[in-house]
Structure formats: C-alpha cells, structure tokens
Design a protein around this motif. Structure first.
Motif, PDB file in Angstrom:
ATOM      1  N   SER A 277     -33.695 -32.023 -18.278  1.00 15.48           N
ATOM      2  CA  SER A 277     -33.361 -33.428 -18.042  1.00 15.48           C
ATOM      3  C   SER A 277     -32.499 -33.588 -16.790  1.00 15.48           C
ATOM      4  O   SER A 277     -32.640 -34.559 -16.045  1.00 15.48           O
ATOM      5  CB  SER A 277     -32.627 -34.015 -19.247  1.00 15.48           C
ATOM      6  N   CYS A 278     -31.618 -32.629 -16.566  1.00 15.89           N
ATOM      7  CA  CYS A 278     -30.783 -32.681 -15.364  1.00 15.89           C
ATOM      8  C   CYS A 278     -31.638 -32.660 -14.103  1.00 15.89           C
ATOM      9  O   CYS A 278     -31.420 -33.437 -13.168  1.00 15.89           O
ATOM     10  CB  CYS A 278     -29.807 -31.505 -15.337  1.00 15.89           C
ATOM     11  N   ALA A 287     -27.517 -31.869  -9.547  1.00 12.97           N
ATOM     12  CA  ALA A 287     -28.339 -31.815 -10.757  1.00 12.97           C
ATOM     13  C   ALA A 287     -28.793 -30.381 -11.036  1.00 12.97           C
ATOM     14  O   ALA A 287     -28.806 -29.925 -12.189  1.00 12.97           O
ATOM     15  CB  ALA A 287     -29.546 -32.730 -10.614  1.00 12.97           C
ATOM     16  N   ARG A 288     -29.148 -29.646  -9.977  1.00  9.41           N
ATOM     17  CA  ARG A 288     -29.567 -28.252 -10.153  1.00  9.41           C
ATOM     18  C   ARG A 288     -28.413 -27.390 -10.666  1.00  9.41           C
ATOM     19  O   ARG A 288     -28.619 -26.486 -11.488  1.00  9.41           O
ATOM     20  CB  ARG A 288     -30.095 -27.702  -8.836  1.00  9.41           C
ATOM     21  N   THR A 289     -27.217 -27.675 -10.202  1.00  6.34           N
ATOM     22  CA  THR A 289     -26.041 -26.930 -10.668  1.00  6.34           C
ATOM     23  C   THR A 289     -25.820 -27.161 -12.159  1.00  6.34           C
ATOM     24  O   THR A 289     -25.541 -26.221 -12.917  1.00  6.34           O
ATOM     25  CB  THR A 289     -24.796 -27.343  -9.873  1.00  6.34           C
ATOM     26  N   ARG A 290     -25.955 -28.433 -12.589  1.00  2.30           N
ATOM     27  CA  ARG A 290     -25.782 -28.738 -14.020  1.00  2.30           C
ATOM     28  C   ARG A 290     -26.899 -28.118 -14.836  1.00  2.30           C
ATOM     29  O   ARG A 290     -26.665 -27.614 -15.946  1.00  2.30           O
ATOM     30  CB  ARG A 290     -25.715 -30.254 -14.223  1.00  2.30           C
ATOM     31  N   ALA A 291     -28.123 -28.142 -14.300  1.00  2.00           N
ATOM     32  CA  ALA A 291     -29.252 -27.536 -15.008  1.00  2.00           C
ATOM     33  C   ALA A 291     -29.012 -26.037 -15.193  1.00  2.00           C
ATOM     34  O   ALA A 291     -29.189 -25.489 -16.292  1.00  2.00           O
ATOM     35  CB  ALA A 291     -30.550 -27.768 -14.241  1.00  2.00           C
ATOM     36  N   ALA A 292     -28.586 -25.367 -14.127  1.00  2.00           N
ATOM     37  CA  ALA A 292     -28.337 -23.927 -14.210  1.00  2.00           C
ATOM     38  C   ALA A 292     -27.241 -23.615 -15.223  1.00  2.00           C
ATOM     39  O   ALA A 292     -27.319 -22.618 -15.958  1.00  2.00           O
ATOM     40  CB  ALA A 292     -27.948 -23.389 -12.830  1.00  2.00           C
ATOM     41  N   VAL A 312     -35.483 -18.468 -12.734  1.00  2.00           N
ATOM     42  CA  VAL A 312     -36.027 -19.321 -11.670  1.00  2.00           C
ATOM     43  C   VAL A 312     -34.904 -19.801 -10.751  1.00  2.00           C
ATOM     44  O   VAL A 312     -35.041 -19.833  -9.523  1.00  2.00           O
ATOM     45  CB  VAL A 312     -36.788 -20.515 -12.276  1.00  2.00           C
ATOM     46  N   CYS A 313     -33.778 -20.192 -11.367  1.00  2.00           N
ATOM     47  CA  CYS A 313     -32.636 -20.663 -10.570  1.00  2.00           C
ATOM     48  C   CYS A 313     -32.161 -19.579  -9.600  1.00  2.00           C
ATOM     49  O   CYS A 313     -31.963 -19.843  -8.402  1.00  2.00           O
ATOM     50  CB  CYS A 313     -31.493 -21.080 -11.486  1.00  2.00           C
ATOM     51  N   TYR A 314     -31.982 -18.356 -10.095  1.00  2.00           N
ATOM     52  CA  TYR A 314     -31.503 -17.273  -9.235  1.00  2.00           C
ATOM     53  C   TYR A 314     -32.569 -16.835  -8.231  1.00  2.00           C
ATOM     54  O   TYR A 314     -32.254 -16.401  -7.117  1.00  2.00           O
ATOM     55  CB  TYR A 314     -31.048 -16.085 -10.082  1.00  2.00           C
ATOM     56  N   SER A 315     -33.824 -16.947  -8.612  1.00  2.00           N
ATOM     57  CA  SER A 315     -34.905 -16.577  -7.710  1.00  2.00           C
ATOM     58  C   SER A 315     -35.004 -17.519  -6.515  1.00  2.00           C
ATOM     59  O   SER A 315     -35.351 -17.104  -5.397  1.00  2.00           O
ATOM     60  CB  SER A 315     -36.235 -16.570  -8.480  1.00  2.00           C
ATOM     61  N   ASN A 316     -34.655 -18.797  -6.735  1.00  2.00           N
ATOM     62  CA  ASN A 316     -34.813 -19.819  -5.693  1.00  2.00           C
ATOM     63  C   ASN A 316     -33.501 -20.383  -5.168  1.00  2.00           C
ATOM     64  O   ASN A 316     -33.510 -21.217  -4.255  1.00  2.00           O
ATOM     65  CB  ASN A 316     -35.667 -20.967  -6.233  1.00  2.00           C
ATOM     66  N   GLY A 317     -32.379 -19.967  -5.767  1.00  2.00           N
ATOM     67  CA  GLY A 317     -31.093 -20.520  -5.337  1.00  2.00           C
ATOM     68  C   GLY A 317     -30.887 -21.942  -5.799  1.00  2.00           C
ATOM     69  O   GLY A 317     -30.275 -22.754  -5.090  1.00  2.00           O
ATOM     70  N   TYR A 318     -31.402 -22.285  -6.996  1.00  2.00           N
ATOM     71  CA  TYR A 318     -31.234 -23.629  -7.550  1.00  2.00           C
ATOM     72  C   TYR A 318     -29.932 -23.693  -8.351  1.00  2.00           C
ATOM     73  O   TYR A 318     -29.836 -23.171  -9.453  1.00  2.00           O
ATOM     74  CB  TYR A 318     -32.387 -23.993  -8.480  1.00  2.00           C
ATOM     75  N   GLY A 319     -28.901 -24.307  -7.764  1.00  2.00           N
ATOM     76  CA  GLY A 319     -27.646 -24.498  -8.484  1.00  2.00           C
ATOM     77  C   GLY A 319     -26.778 -23.261  -8.572  1.00  2.00           C
ATOM     78  O   GLY A 319     -25.681 -23.305  -9.135  1.00  2.00           O
ATOM     79  N   VAL A 320     -27.284 -22.142  -8.065  1.00  2.00           N
ATOM     80  CA  VAL A 320     -26.537 -20.881  -8.032  1.00  2.00           C
ATOM     81  C   VAL A 320     -26.861 -20.189  -6.711  1.00  2.00           C
ATOM     82  O   VAL A 320     -27.807 -20.565  -6.012  1.00  2.00           O
ATOM     83  CB  VAL A 320     -26.927 -19.947  -9.208  1.00  2.00           C
ATOM     84  N   THR A 321     -26.076 -19.190  -6.355  1.00  2.00           N
ATOM     85  CA  THR A 321     -26.378 -18.402  -5.163  1.00  2.00           C
ATOM     86  C   THR A 321     -27.616 -17.547  -5.423  1.00  2.00           C
ATOM     87  O   THR A 321     -27.711 -16.869  -6.445  1.00  2.00           O
ATOM     88  CB  THR A 321     -25.190 -17.485  -4.812  1.00  2.00           C
ATOM     89  N   LYS A 322     -28.562 -17.619  -4.512  1.00  2.00           N
ATOM     90  CA  LYS A 322     -29.809 -16.868  -4.688  1.00  2.00           C
ATOM     91  C   LYS A 322     -29.517 -15.382  -4.820  1.00  2.00           C
ATOM     92  O   LYS A 322     -28.761 -14.812  -4.034  1.00  2.00           O
ATOM     93  CB  LYS A 322     -30.737 -17.118  -3.503  1.00  2.00           C
TER      94      LYS A 322
END
Length: 353
Positions: A277-278, A287-292, A312-322
């Motif tokens: 939803s985030c 929003a990506r940071t909250r999702a992660a 997926v977040c770590y693979s693409n750097g979504y909301g976290v450092t890749k």
C-alpha cells in the motif's frame, strides 16, 4: 450373488459401490443397510464404514455418538484405523467443547497423534492442518508461527488443497471439493458458535470454494465481524476482500484500515500488504522507505512474501541502500520457504541453484 450373506466381503464391496456410485446409482441408504447387516455380524471393515456414515450423515442422521460406538466396536477387534478416527473426533470435541470441557491442550495432543500415526486420506491432512493453526496461534502448545505456517504449507495436496497461499496469504481460488475438504468444512461449521477460529476457517472455505460452494459475500461478512472482534488474521483477510472486491465493493481506504490494524498487531501478512500500500500511494522515495520498513518487519518474522519483497528493495535500492549480497540473502530465505518469485530472482542474479 454378490448380496448373498454367505459372501460377506462381496456384500461389503457392493455396499461400497452404492456408497461411492461405482457401477450403480449412488444410494447411501442402501449402503448403510448393507454395512449394518455386516457390522452386526462383527465385521470390523463394515463397522468402520458404518461409523463413517454416521459421522458424515450419509444415509442416516448425523450422530457422532453412534459413529464412535461403531468405531469402538472395530477398535476392540484391533482396528488401529478405527481407534484413530475416535481420537480425531475427540480432538474436535475438545477444541470446540462439544460434550466435553473445552481444552486446546487435549485437542492438540489428539490431533498430533492422528497426524503422526494415521494414513487415512481424510483425517490425517485435517489433523495436520489444525496442528499448524495451533502452533501458529499458540493454542494448546507454545506459540511458534514459523512452524505452524510450515505445517500448513507442506500439508497442502490435491486431496487437501488448502495451504499457506489460500489460508494465510489471501490468495483465493476455486478448489475442487474433495472428501477431506467437505469433512473439514462440516467440522468447522460444527464449531462455529463456540470458536472464533472455526468461524474464520468457514470463511476461508467459502472464499475458496473449499468443501462448500463459493460464497464470497458470506465469507466477507464473517471476516469483518471477526476483524471487529480484534482477530488479526481476519483483519488481514477483510482487508484483502476490500482490496479485490471479494464479496464487498472495492474500497482502498477500508482495505488499508484493516491491513494496518492487522499489521499493528504484528501480523506478518498484514505488514507485507501494508508495504504494498505504501508503494501504491506514490512510488516516492519516502513511500519506498516506509514499504521497505514494513517488509523488514514481515521478513524478520519469517514471512516468505515479505522476505522476497525486501530482497527486491535491496536489489534495486528501493528505500534502502542497494546491496546485492543482502538482496540475495533475503531472496534465499524466501526461496528456502518455497517462494517461486524469489527463486526466479536468484536465477536472474546467477545464485540458483
């Protein structure tokens, strides 16, 4: 010739033909008549079959006491199958307080015995599935969500097609009605007025067409009432209903409300969907940071869906450092729990098998 009383096994097989509609029109009443004539003569196979007819209400009025009486006659002759049917029923009676004092501990131990020792294609998967819920919720045993989920996931089969996806993660789909699924639904209905989990499982059956005809509206009504009572798994499910229009009109805000309620109680599936939803709000970095963050909460509880999306977040750097190594670590945790998309991501990264 087959019905000659001097040929009891031929008569027993003829009864089975009437019961199972093999070569003749199905006739439960005729089957019961044949089974009873053999059971009265002390033939254990017929006593077990007659007990099942009473247990299921086939050709006779459903009568659990009569079922146990006939199972007991066969058990007294050394039938282990019949003894385990009695243990199985006593598990349900203890769970819902049917004629005995309600006891999660007794239910757990009865079902554990059946799950471990039975080979019956109906009662064994039902008992194992319920053991999964007992571990998952900490009823009658020390709470161990991961162990419970694993039992529910691995117990799924063609004969009992109700696993983690359909039961916990909100994936609804029509399922074939089997003897095991029909029996499961009937037993859950028996406990509906006494046990919230039985009501919840009835709704899961109705949303999936598992053991009964699909009825999404009725299922949604049950989920919503249980959600208002504070049960996080029901909160998650009614959130899914409002998200996808299962028995109710699509309503994104109501869906998010219930998913958030489940997530706030630590429900890992609710945390996983709130993460979605985030992202759906805007796709912004915030929003990506909250999702992660939500997927991390879900992942740390062993949720394979949250683990995959955190990968997926770590693979693409979504909301976290890749970080590919960290992505692989989360994908592997998810893949070890059988998540197919996590396996595909590992293949893409050259890390599978």
């Amino acid at each position: 010739m087959a019905s000659n009383p001097n040929l009891p096994m031929a008569q027993f097989h003829l009864a089975g033909c009437y019961h199972n509609e093999v070569g003749v029109d199905q006739d439960y009443t005729k089957a019961v008549e044949l089974y009873r004539s053999l059971a009265d003569r002390g033939i254990p196979q017929a006593q077990i079959a007659l007990g099942r007819c009473y247990e299921n209400g086939e050709g006779v009025d459903q009568d659990y006491n009569a079922a146990i009486e006939w199972y007991s006659k066969a058990a007294d002759q050394g039938s282990e199958d019949s003894r385990l049917h009695i243990v199985f029923l006593r598990g349900w009676f203890s769970f819902i307080g049917h004629g005995v004092e309600q006891s999660d501990v007794d239910a757990f131990h009865h079902w554990q015995e059946v799950s471990t020792e039975s080979v019956d294609p109906v009662i064994k998967p039902i008992a194992t599935h319920m053991l999964g819920w007992m571990h998952y919720l900490g009823r009658g045993t020390v709470r161990d969500e991961s162990r419970g989920i694993k039992l529910i996931r691995e117990n799924k089969s063609d004969r009992f097609p109700l696993g983690e996806d359909e039961c916990l993660a909100g994936y609804d789909a029509s399922r074939p009605i089997t003897s095991a699924s029909r029996r499961f639904y009937q037993l859950c209905e028996l406990g509906c007025d006494r046990n919230w989990l039985c009501r919840h499982l009835v709704a899961i059956c109705l949303i999936n067409g598992f053991g009964a005809a699909k009825d999404e509206a009725k299922a949604a009504g049950i989920f919503e009432q249980l959600a208002r009572d504070g049960h996080s798994d029901s909160q998650f499910w009614i959130g899914e209903c409002y998200d996808r229009g299962l028995g109710v009109l699509v309503n994104e805000s109501t869906s998010l409300h219930w998913s958030s309620e489940a997530a706030s109680q630590g429900n890992s599936y609710g945390q996983w969907t709130v993460g979605y939803s985030c992202l759906n709000e805007s796709g912004s970095n915030e929003a990506r940071t909250r999702a992660a963050a939500w997927w991390k909460k879900s992942s740390e509880q062993g949720n394979r869906y949250g683990q995959c999306w955190l990968g997926v977040c770590y693979s693409n750097g979504y909301g976290v450092t890749k970080n590919i190594d960290t992505a692989v670590n989360w994908f592997r945790k998810s893949a070890d729990n059988g998540h197919r998309w996590a396996i595909e991501n590992l293949r893409r990264l050259g890390q599978w098998p």
